[in-house]
Design a protein around this motif. Structure first.
Motif, PDB file in Angstrom:
ATOM      1  N   ALA A  30       0.750  -1.230   0.035  1.00  0.00           N
ATOM      2  CA  ALA A  30       0.117  -0.160   0.075  1.00  0.00           C
ATOM      3  C   ALA A  30       0.936   1.191   0.118  1.00  0.00           C
ATOM      4  O   ALA A  30       0.508   2.414   0.680  1.00  0.00           O
ATOM      5  CB  ALA A  30      -0.818   0.034   1.256  1.00  0.00           C
ATOM      6  N   SER A  31       1.773   1.058  -0.560  1.00  0.00           N
ATOM      7  CA  SER A  31       2.926   2.452  -0.901  1.00  0.00           C
ATOM      8  C   SER A  31       4.057   2.403   0.105  1.00  0.00           C
ATOM      9  O   SER A  31       4.123   1.946   1.375  1.00  0.00           O
ATOM     10  CB  SER A  31       2.364   3.557  -1.096  1.00  0.00           C
ATOM     11  N   MET A  32       4.969   3.074  -0.310  1.00  0.00           N
ATOM     12  CA  MET A  32       6.311   3.451   0.475  1.00  0.00           C
ATOM     13  C   MET A  32       6.332   5.053   0.577  1.00  0.00           C
ATOM     14  O   MET A  32       5.581   5.766   0.062  1.00  0.00           O
ATOM     15  CB  MET A  32       7.585   2.772   0.314  1.00  0.00           C
ATOM     16  N   VAL A  49      10.735  -2.051  -7.501  1.00  0.00           N
ATOM     17  CA  VAL A  49      10.218  -0.751  -6.465  1.00  0.00           C
ATOM     18  C   VAL A  49      10.444   0.422  -7.592  1.00  0.00           C
ATOM     19  O   VAL A  49      11.109   0.453  -8.526  1.00  0.00           O
ATOM     20  CB  VAL A  49      11.273  -0.755  -5.371  1.00  0.00           C
ATOM     21  N   GLY A  50      10.060   1.542  -7.169  1.00  0.00           N
ATOM     22  CA  GLY A  50      10.086   2.805  -7.759  1.00  0.00           C
ATOM     23  C   GLY A  50       9.561   3.794  -7.295  1.00  0.00           C
ATOM     24  O   GLY A  50       8.934   3.831  -6.084  1.00  0.00           O
ATOM     25  N   GLU A  51       9.387   5.152  -7.977  1.00  0.00           N
ATOM     26  CA  GLU A  51       9.125   6.286  -7.634  1.00  0.00           C
ATOM     27  C   GLU A  51       7.645   6.622  -8.208  1.00  0.00           C
ATOM     28  O   GLU A  51       7.589   6.415  -9.560  1.00  0.00           O
ATOM     29  CB  GLU A  51      10.000   7.335  -7.915  1.00  0.00           C
ATOM     30  N   GLY A  52       6.266   7.003  -7.530  1.00  0.00           N
ATOM     31  CA  GLY A  52       5.218   7.032  -8.429  1.00  0.00           C
ATOM     32  C   GLY A  52       4.669   8.394  -8.541  1.00  0.00           C
ATOM     33  O   GLY A  52       3.978   8.774  -9.218  1.00  0.00           O
ATOM     34  N   GLY A  72       6.607   6.216  -2.816  1.00  0.00           N
ATOM     35  CA  GLY A  72       7.296   4.633  -2.970  1.00  0.00           C
ATOM     36  C   GLY A  72       6.299   3.723  -3.298  1.00  0.00           C
ATOM     37  O   GLY A  72       5.216   3.508  -2.829  1.00  0.00           O
ATOM     38  N   LEU A  73       6.720   2.982  -4.605  1.00  0.00           N
ATOM     39  CA  LEU A  73       6.027   1.789  -5.083  1.00  0.00           C
ATOM     40  C   LEU A  73       6.955   0.966  -4.911  1.00  0.00           C
ATOM     41  O   LEU A  73       8.092   0.455  -4.675  1.00  0.00           O
ATOM     42  CB  LEU A  73       5.592   1.998  -6.462  1.00  0.00           C
ATOM     43  N   PHE A  74       6.267  -0.585  -4.650  1.00  0.00           N
ATOM     44  CA  PHE A  74       6.916  -1.737  -4.016  1.00  0.00           C
ATOM     45  C   PHE A  74       5.865  -2.819  -4.455  1.00  0.00           C
ATOM     46  O   PHE A  74       4.692  -3.076  -4.005  1.00  0.00           O
ATOM     47  CB  PHE A  74       7.025  -1.852  -2.695  1.00  0.00           C
ATOM     48  N   GLY A  75       6.523  -3.745  -5.355  1.00  0.00           N
ATOM     49  CA  GLY A  75       5.788  -4.884  -5.589  1.00  0.00           C
ATOM     50  C   GLY A  75       6.765  -5.924  -5.744  1.00  0.00           C
ATOM     51  O   GLY A  75       8.042  -5.919  -5.712  1.00  0.00           O
ATOM     52  N   ALA A  76       6.316  -7.329  -5.778  1.00  0.00           N
ATOM     53  CA  ALA A  76       7.274  -8.673  -5.713  1.00  0.00           C
ATOM     54  C   ALA A  76       6.376 -10.041  -5.845  1.00  0.00           C
ATOM     55  O   ALA A  76       5.151  -9.801  -6.114  1.00  0.00           O
ATOM     56  CB  ALA A  76       7.609  -8.611  -4.147  1.00  0.00           C
TER      57      ALA A  76
END
Length: 452
Positions: free
Chosen positions: A131-133, A260-263, A278-282
């Motif tokens: 749910a975001s970083m 990961v990345g910047e949204g 912050g975006l985060f997937g796995a």
């Protein structure tokens, strides 16, 4: 009246427990030159009206992104944000919302975050997303820490990523046993993917690759993923420009284990550098090692659709020192803005937006590369960002002169890498849908005159 719950004895016992003599020792990592430093010229006090007048004068010195041809990128991008995004996030039920510690009573907030997670997972090509970083750089470090937990290794190979992301990783690695080996970008005779792959060994927990990288080049993620997996390591892909994924293949589909990345690009303005998202997937099998919050869908006692906060026992507010991360919140309002913008675009809209960005960047790159003394570094392709080599010139000096002309021409590598003279000629130029033909012509004309 001040509330001081701790007695001097309490403080002494706490300091002794953590192994320091005074409270000041807790700030020993802050450089001496900035600790308690006085700001020159700042009066002891002033009236509200005087402060407001002074701040307006200072603000007037800024060259706003909306007031000049704007070609800055390198991690923060100017895109058109529809007015409906700002209108919706300012609704009272969103603007003041915070996921509470009894989260199920906030069904609207949880549903928004659930939809956000779905969009990020589809964009990244991952099974799950959180749910975001806080932002892209801290998300990058959390991915490195997560990879170390999964592989039980402490070696980290980092390719040519944004130096701020690298700096964050190095700062955090001081407090862990992770050993970072970095590959710096190069303008001339760059070894690229081969050099990165050669650095992977049996002690490597993960390989961190920016996609596209800091120079705008597009690495072969599938090849790097295969090399990492052959050694038992994970591939962490870092995306600073999510609009690129409307055109490029998703990192997850190319073998990335964590993405990961910047949204900021979607729904969130430049905002003088923050707040960002912050975006985060796995991969799904790593769910229990993923940091941050995760919203899930379920049904209530009556069989109606409902949303819950799941796996929060990983967070430091519940598990304390046993937690996988100290992240116990999320950039909720920025995540909402991202989700609204993504919803307005839809799949077809994102595809169209990404193609416009790429086409305009190709057009600008062709014009700029035709200038005497300018070389295009990205011969292997790029998305909306590319690097120019200004032969014999310090890119920062050129960028400053261009700014005085009222043109924000790009991000100088000599500013990002002040200790790397071999990068001093590099200028990273970003062209989005907000750059008009007139803006391009102004950039080309002014740069040609500066280099003549």
């Amino acid at each position: 009246m001040r509330y001081l719950p701790l007695t001097p004895t309490d403080r002494s016992e706490m300091l002794a427990t953590i192994g320091v003599d005074t409270v000041d020792d807790l700030f020993r990592d802050v450089p001496e030159g900035v600790l308690n430093a006085e700001i020159a010229g700042l009066p002891a006090h002033a009236s509200e009206m005087a402060v407001e007048r002074h701040m307006k004068k200072l603000a007037a010195k800024n060259l706003s992104a909306a007031d000049a041809p704007f070609f800055l990128g390198a991690g923060a991008y100017r895109h058109h944000v529809p007015a409906s995004v700002d209108h919706l996030i300012q609704r009272g039920e969103f603007l003041t919302a915070y996921t509470p510690y009894q989260p199920e009573i906030a069904q609207g907030t949880l549903q928004v975050l659930f939809e956000f997670q779905t969009q990020v997972a589809r964009l990244f090509g991952t099974d799950i997303a959180n749910a975001s970083m806080y932002d892209g750089s801290t998300a990058c470090w959390e991915a490195i820490a997560m990879a170390a937990r999964i592989t039980r290794r402490d070696g980290v190979v980092i390719g040519p990523i944004h130096p701020h992301y690298l700096s964050t990783a190095k700062t955090m690695a001081k407090f862990t046993k992770d050993e970072i080996r970095e590959l710096s970008p190069a303008l001339i005779a760059d070894a690229g993917d081969d050099a990165m792959i050669a650095m992977i060994d049996e002690a490597t927990s993960c390989v961190v690759v920016q996609y596209p990288d800091i120079l705008g080049r597009i690495p072969d993620l599938a090849r790097i993923a295969d090399a990492a997996h052959d050694k038992g390591a994970l591939l962490v892909a870092v995306v600073t420009e999510p609009v690129a994924l409307g055109l490029l293949e998703s990192p997850g589909s190319l073998g990335a284990d964590i993405v990961v990345g910047e949204g900021q690009s979607l729904g969130v303005g430049l905002n003088f550098g923050g707040p960002y998202l912050g975006l985060f997937g796995a991969r799904e099998k790593y769910t229990r090692q993923m940091p941050g919050r995760l919203c899930g869908e379920t049904v209530d006692a009556d069989g109606k659709r409902g949303f819950v906060l799941t796996l929060s026992t990983r967070e430091q507010h519940i598990r304390r020192e046993k937690a996988t991360s100290n992240i116990c919140t999320n950039s909720g309002l920025c995540a909402l803005a991202f989700s609204i913008h993504m919803t307005l675009l839809g799949g077809a809209g994102l595809d169209k937006l990404s193609r416009i960005n790429h086409a305009r960047a190709v057009k600008a790159a062709g014009k700029l590369a035709a200038i005497d003394g300018v070389e295009l570094v990205n011969e292997g392709g790029f998305f909306n960002e590319f690097t120019l080599r200004l032969v014999g010139q310090d890119s920062r000096e050129v960028a400053l002169r261009m700014a005085k002309r009222g043109i924000l021409s790009g991000v100088a590598l000599s500013r990002l890498y002040p200790d790397s003279p071999d990068l001093s000629e590099g200028l990273v130029v970003c062209v989005t849908e907000t750059c008009s033909d007139e803006d391009m012509d102004a950039l080309v004309s002014a740069l040609a005159e500066e280099l003549a």
